[in-house]
Each structure stands twice: as structure tokens, then as C-alpha cells.
Design an enzyme around this catalytic site. Sequence first.
Site, PDB file in Angstrom:
ATOM      1  CG  ASP A 106      -0.329   0.079   2.949  1.00 27.38           C
ATOM      2  OD1 ASP A 106       0.216   0.821   2.882  1.00 27.38           O
ATOM      3  OD2 ASP A 106      -0.061  -0.880   3.003  1.00 27.38           O
ATOM      4  CB  ALA A 107       0.071   4.740  -1.193  1.00 27.36           C
TER       5      ALA A 107
END
Length: 241
Positions: A106-107
Site C-alpha cells: 500500500d502507499a
Amino acid sequence: MTEGIRLQKVLATAGVGSRRACEELISAGRVSVDGHVVDVLGARVNPGQAIHVDGLRIITDPERVYLALNKPRGMLTTLSDPQGRSCVGDIVRGRDERLFHVGRLDADSEGLLLLTNDGDLAHRLMHPSHGVPKTYLAEVAGPLPRGVGRTLREGVDLEDGRAAVTEFRVLDRVGKRLLVEVEVTEGRNRLVRRLLAAVGLPVDRLVRTRMGPVVLGELRPGRSRVLTADEVGALHKAAGL
């Protein structure tokens, strides 16, 4: 084998070693072709035949690409973004191959990603049936709940089903802050973050440090490197190829 290319030349071209070193591997019976040991220096092979050295697959297709990348925090795990946001494609821009990322981060997470144009390998590495381990370092807020390691190994009920870790250990403590190492074999979305939050350890920072036999090591954020022949062979072995 009367046609094809001499086996020692194929091995040398694939980066296994010098022609002489490859001849020694063959003579020692350490090389197999399509599951059969080949110890004759005059042997020839054709494209598509499966070659192994000491049980590890040797990739002889020059078009195959295998990269390790250190994804920085805030970067998207995509090869392009229509909104122009920072993504892993920026790091490998300019390459002609159509690459796949193996799994996602995820970011807000960072660390090791694998990129390849070997679709079969990418699919197998991501499939839970092969159980390829992935290791993470997580900075979490304490205190450490009693028996948390046992709880995580036995399994925790999440909204998308039960999940567990294969390894959990505390590496360091500074006040109420903890550095823990977690190993999982699944690739569900934000799995490590959700598992740790479920046992009272919300994650502040998460770094993936290993995928199967490939280690992040000293690779700097935002940089990539080509995997070694040994790493590629070990990945194929882990994926059952």
C-alpha cells in the site's frame, strides 16, 4: 542431442560462470536438462528445455527480466498512474518490457517489490498455495499484549476471514515503541497492518524486507537492481517451477 547449442555455452551466456567453470559443473554431474543429469561436455540443448544447476532453474531466455525494487513510502504500486502520482513505474521508466509487480505494497508501506515479465512466475509467487514467505519490519505502539506472538501464530479473525503469521518476534524496544518482525505467506490487502491492529499493535511504519529467497539488503529507496541467477533460480524453486 545433435542440434541446438552446446550446454556449457548456454550456461555461460546465462551468467552461471565462465565457459570453463560451466564445463566443470557439467562434468561434476551438477547440471540437469529436462530432469535428467547431463555430464557430457558435447551435449546440446534447444530453447524451451528446462536446465537446472544444483537443483536451481537457470533462465536462458535473454528476454526475461527479473528486478528487485525498494518502494519508498508514499509511492503507488502501479506501473503508471493517470493522475500523475508517484508510482513504481517511474523507477523503471524507459524499459521496453511489459513488467508485472509481484504482490503489492500500500502507499504508506515501503520496501521490497519484485518486477518481472515472467507472468507464470509472478502468478505462482502470488498464489497462496505455494506459501512463499514474506518478511516485514513494523514499528508499532506498545505496550506488548501478553501472548501476542502465540495469538498471531494461531490466527486472528479479520473481516475477510481468518489469517495468521508464520513468525513473530520483537527486535527492539524504545519506551513504548516496538520494532517487530513479522512473516506471512499470504498476500491479502494490508494484511500485516490489519493483523497487528487486531491484536492491539497499530503500525506506524511498515517495511517489507524479504520475499522468498530475495532480500532487500542495502538497496536504497527508489532504486532497483537485477536479480542474480541464483536468486532467480531460487524464486522458481519456491514457486514450484
